[in-house]
Every structure is written in C-alpha cells, then in structure tokens.
Design an enzyme around this catalytic site. Structure first.
Site, PDB file in Angstrom:
ATOM      1  N   THR A 106      33.123  35.020  37.417  1.00  0.00           N
ATOM      2  CA  THR A 106      32.797  36.474  36.875  1.00  0.00           C
ATOM      3  C   THR A 106      33.432  36.098  35.344  1.00  0.00           C
ATOM      4  OG1 THR A 106      33.776  37.296  39.140  1.00  0.00           O
ATOM      5  CG2 THR A 106      33.965  38.857  36.853  1.00  0.00           C
ATOM      6  N   LYS A 156      28.600  42.680  38.867  1.00  0.00           N
ATOM      7  CA  LYS A 156      30.031  42.411  39.378  1.00  0.00           C
ATOM      8  C   LYS A 156      31.143  43.338  38.409  1.00  0.00           C
ATOM      9  CE  LYS A 156      33.411  40.084  40.977  1.00  0.00           C
ATOM     10  NZ  LYS A 156      33.887  38.969  40.948  1.00  0.00           N
ATOM     11  N   LYS A 183      41.640  40.036  33.801  1.00  0.00           N
ATOM     12  CA  LYS A 183      40.354  39.671  33.002  1.00  0.00           C
ATOM     13  C   LYS A 183      39.055  40.273  33.104  1.00  0.00           C
ATOM     14  CE  LYS A 183      38.183  36.388  35.101  1.00  0.00           C
ATOM     15  NZ  LYS A 183      37.088  35.530  35.454  1.00  0.00           N
TER      16      LYS A 183
END
Lengths: 305, 305
Positions: free
Chosen positions: A100, A175, A243
């Site tokens: 990701t 995502k 993150k």
C-alpha cells in the site's frame, strides 16, 4: 509453462502470499532485507537471490510487498534495484508492487518501467493476514489492462476478489478509498462502545442488537468483540494504518478535497501513537475515543471548580 | 387467549407492524392523529378508537410508535393520554413505546406508569421500513425483565432480533448506540465515494473491490449503490436521523462524554437540512461531503488569487 516469479518482502502478508505461489507450482525466487525471514519459504522450495536486480535477471515477473513507500523506491530505483538490471541481462518483463503506497509513486514507477521495457502494475491488497493465509485477498490493480490480463493467473492464486481499476495509480487510489471508509467506520464503532459503557449498558448484549442491522460493519463484527475483551493485538498495525491515512490525506490535498472524517480519524490515531500504541491493532482507537471522554469530564469538573 | 393490543401511530413503520399483529390473530385497536392513515389497518380487521385513553380502557397492552419525543409525551401525558385513563375504567396493564425517543423520557414514563399501575417498556427498533414489512426488526428493550418476558410473544411477531437491554431507558440508549455507529459509518461511506470520483476511478468497480472486506458495512452495501444511481429517496429520513443524533448528543452531554465523530456527522447533516434535504434519505449526506470539497477547491483558488 508457468512464469518464474521473483518475490520481494516476506512480512506477515508476503510470506503467506509467496508460499501460495510455491504450492501452486510456480518457480519462486525470493529476496528480502533479512534472509532469516525467508527461511520458511526457502525450505518450502523457493530460491534465494541477493538483490531485486538479481531477481529481475532470472524471473519473468517480480512482485514486491514491503512496508513503506521509501522501501518501494529503494527496491525499484536503488543501486541494486529492479530497474537497474541491464536490459540484455534481464528476464523480467512485468513488475508488480502490492505494497500500500502512494498513487503518485505508482505512476512514476509505471513511467520509469516503460523507459526500461518493464510493465509496472500497482496492486495493493486488503484482507489482512487472514486473507493472505487463505488466499482470499481483494486485489486492486492499476496499470495497463493487457498486462493485468497476462498476470491474472498469478493474482488468482493470491486472492478471491481481483479487480482491474484503471490506469497506473488506480490500484493505490482504490486502496485509499478502502482506508478512508475504514477510518470513519472505526470511529463509529469506538464511539458506539464508549456510549454503551457510559450509559451503563452491557456492550455485548448491545452488539447483539446492533451488529446485524443498519449499524453493521466488518469492524463492528470483527473488532468490537476484541475491544470488549481488552484484546488490542494487531490484526492490522496502527503504524501502517497511520501511514495509509497520511498517503490518503496527501492525495486529498493534491486533489483539492476536504474529508473531515478522515482528518478526524488521523487526529485520533495520533493520540494512539503518542501514547505508545503504534504496534497495537487498529482497534486501539477505542482507547483514544474513551480518553477524550475522560478529558471532557475533567474539563467539565474544572469549569465547575 | 391472546391479549388485546391497542396501537398508536400508523406511519410507514407502525402500519406494517400493527398489520402483522392483525394477521397473527391479535385483537387490535388503533388510534392515530389522522384516521385516514389507519384505513388499511381498519379494513384488515382493526378497530378504531378516538384517543390513547380509550385504547387504554379496552386493551391489555398499548403500543406506540410515533415521530418525536413531544408526540410521545402527548400520547402518554396529554389530557386524553394513556396515563389519564381512570384506573377502574382501564384494562391496560402494559404500555410500550417503540418510538426512537429520549432515554430520560423513557425513565420518566416508567416512573409515571408505576404510579398509575401501568408497566412501561421502551422498545425502539432498527431495520427500517423493510424490517417492519418483513417482521425482521431488531427490538431493543428497557424496563422490567418480567414484563419484557410477558410481552415477548408480541415482540416476536414484529421482529427477529429481540433483546432485553436492562432497566428503563436502556432500550433507547441501545438505539442511540446504533445511531452513533451509523453516523460515522455514513461519513466513511460518503468520503470513500467522493475520493473515488475525484481520483477518476469508476466508483462501482471500486465498490466491488472494497465492499466485501474490512471496509464493508450495511451502509456501503445498501446505500452507496443508491448514491451512485443518484437515488436519494428516503429509506430513512434525514429529519428523523437528525432528531436521533440530537438526542444522542444531549445524552452525551449529560454523561460528560465527547464523541467527535457523532458531532461531525450532526454538523454535516445540518448542511443537508439547510439545503432543503430533510425529507431525503440519509444517503443524502453524500451531497454535503461532496459540497465541502467544492468549497475546499474554491478556497484554494481564492488563496492563489
């Protein structure tokens, strides 16, 4: 004949995923920062390579799934990186990053890949360690559709919900949608539990009333019971979710959109991090929401004093 | 023999629910503000009564499901209210309010009921018009447990998930938990769709990737597709959800807790209301979140100018 697959990254996700490829009869080469973490894979039949570059020299497809965008940059653009293999010593035609990571980085790697004759796909996943173990991941893919079709048999070993989402970066964007939705859903779940406890209800009985209806969610069914047991072990690490939210917020800024729920979630998770919870599971958000309420009570008492 | 049931309130929920009781062979009396709205029930076999008081005179159990807490007060405490029936002319021993209303009002009615020999239960529902129609509501009950057990056969005709949650007001508190969870879940769903569109993704393909995993929720599966079709018709009215959030926020203030997600949702729904959306479905939140982003773009452009 099955293509030879080079694999980079043997964390909790990568180990299971690469393992499925070995089981499915692919010839798998592996590189990761600490060779010790690849041992299970090596004894299952994978072969060790000492850099992304050497993987690229000997495999048709190379797949990476690592921690942070900076790790991805190193793997592709570093001195011994995937894109540094000299063309006539290189077998690799397709590279896939399943980390990701940033949509902008995915687009940059797609362009760089093109320059060196490597087709790049961004293909982050959701479904966590359980999805990786069971081969039931959702895989969201960006890049060229004909390349996607070519590697579909590899994806099908790893996941059960495989979608081509569009041009380079679209997998990462998808995502980010996933993480944006989760962010506020987690707030709702935690606030519901805080309310239930403060109102003197039995939260487990409350969950029986609310989990199956319009308030229902994956978070409520899977994480709320863990919160009530005091189980804050990671399914998905707080630090990784933070993150991801930072990437999503960066993208929002670039697109000129304002998502107040995502912003709020990021702020609340900062409280989790600053009290040392970065290695806990995302359900640790409960403590931050609960803490807010204690602060609110203190403030009120202060006002009265 | 089945108890005689008096029914107050024939909105979209009440009509279906009382209809199930008629079908199940209960003797049902009905009162509602405008008799016209009771016609379907009357032709199905229910009998008209001209006040809550007269219902109380002729039925063992009286059930109310109306719009707002003020309506509930009127029904129970008004001049022709349920609690105004003189004891020796009254058959009613149990009164049940299924309106989503204030926990404090539920406790007050429980106490008032005790004074006049009527056991009061608060029993709000979730599951919407579809749940009411199919008899699959979730019913969350507060009050005395022996009374709950006595009327369980009536609840079983109306719902499929029936839970006793504790002392008077606990049913309402549980419903507030439900609405609190929904509030932030809706924000997540809308923000995900706004992100997807701005990033140039195809939102329907994105939903295929994200709906089945950790981002999954009832809202995402049921309301996001409606948003993408531009269908903002009410399953559940904005104005009712706003009422519920106001009750929950009031309760939070009284309990001294701070729920920033719920507060944010209330603020965003204010934007829906102020642009005339109070009679739309709750998925109209999408427009408010989308509008925020346009404002954000305008602000940015202004800064540059």
């Amino acid at each position: 004949m099955k293509p030879a697959v080079g694999w980079i990254g043997t964390g909790v996700m990568g180990s299971s995923m690469a393992g499925h490829l070995v089981e499915a009869g692919f010839q798998v080469g592996v590189f990761t920062r600490s060779q010790g973490k690849a041992e299970a894979l090596l004894s299952a039949g994978a072969t060790w390579y000492d850099s992304p570059m050497s993987l690229a020299q000997h495999h048709d497809i190379v797949i990476s799934i690592v921690g942070y965008p900076t790790d991805v940059e190193e793997i592709y653009l570093g001195e011994l990186g995937l894109f540094s293999a000299v063309e006539d010593q290189r077998k690799c035609r397709i590279a896939i990053d399943m980390t990701t990571s940033q949509p902008a980085l995915a687009r940059a790697l797609y362009e760089k890949g093109k320059d060196s004759g490597i087709s790049f796909l961004d293909a982050p996943v959701s479904g966590g360690d359980v999805g990786a173990k069971n081969g039931t991941l959702s895989i969201m893919v960006g890049g060229d559709e004909d390349v996607f079709r070519e590697v579909a048999p590899v994806f099908e070993v790893l996941g059960s919900q495989i979608q081509f989402q569009g041009s380079a970066g679209s997998g990462q964007h998808t995502k980010m949608v996933n993480q944006t939705i989760i962010a506020s859903t987690m707030i709702g779940m935690c606030e519901g539990l805080v309310y239930a406890r403060k109102a003197g209800l039995d939260p487990l009985t409350v969950l029986q009333s609310v989990s199956g209806g319009a308030a229902g969610s994956w978070s409520l069914s899977n994480l709320a019971p863990r919160v009530l047991k005091g189980d804050f072990d990671p399914g998905f690490f707080v630090e990784h979710f933070v993150k991801d939210m930072d990437i999503a917020l960066d993208e929002c800024e670039q697109m000129g959109i304002d998502l107040p729920g995502l912003t709020l979630a990021r702020k609340l998770y900062e409280k989790v991090v600053s009290s040392g919870g970065e290695k806990l599971g995302t359900q640790a958000l409960y403590s931050a929401v609960d803490e807010l309420s204690h602060e609110s009570v203190k403030r009120d008492n202060g006002d009265r004093g």
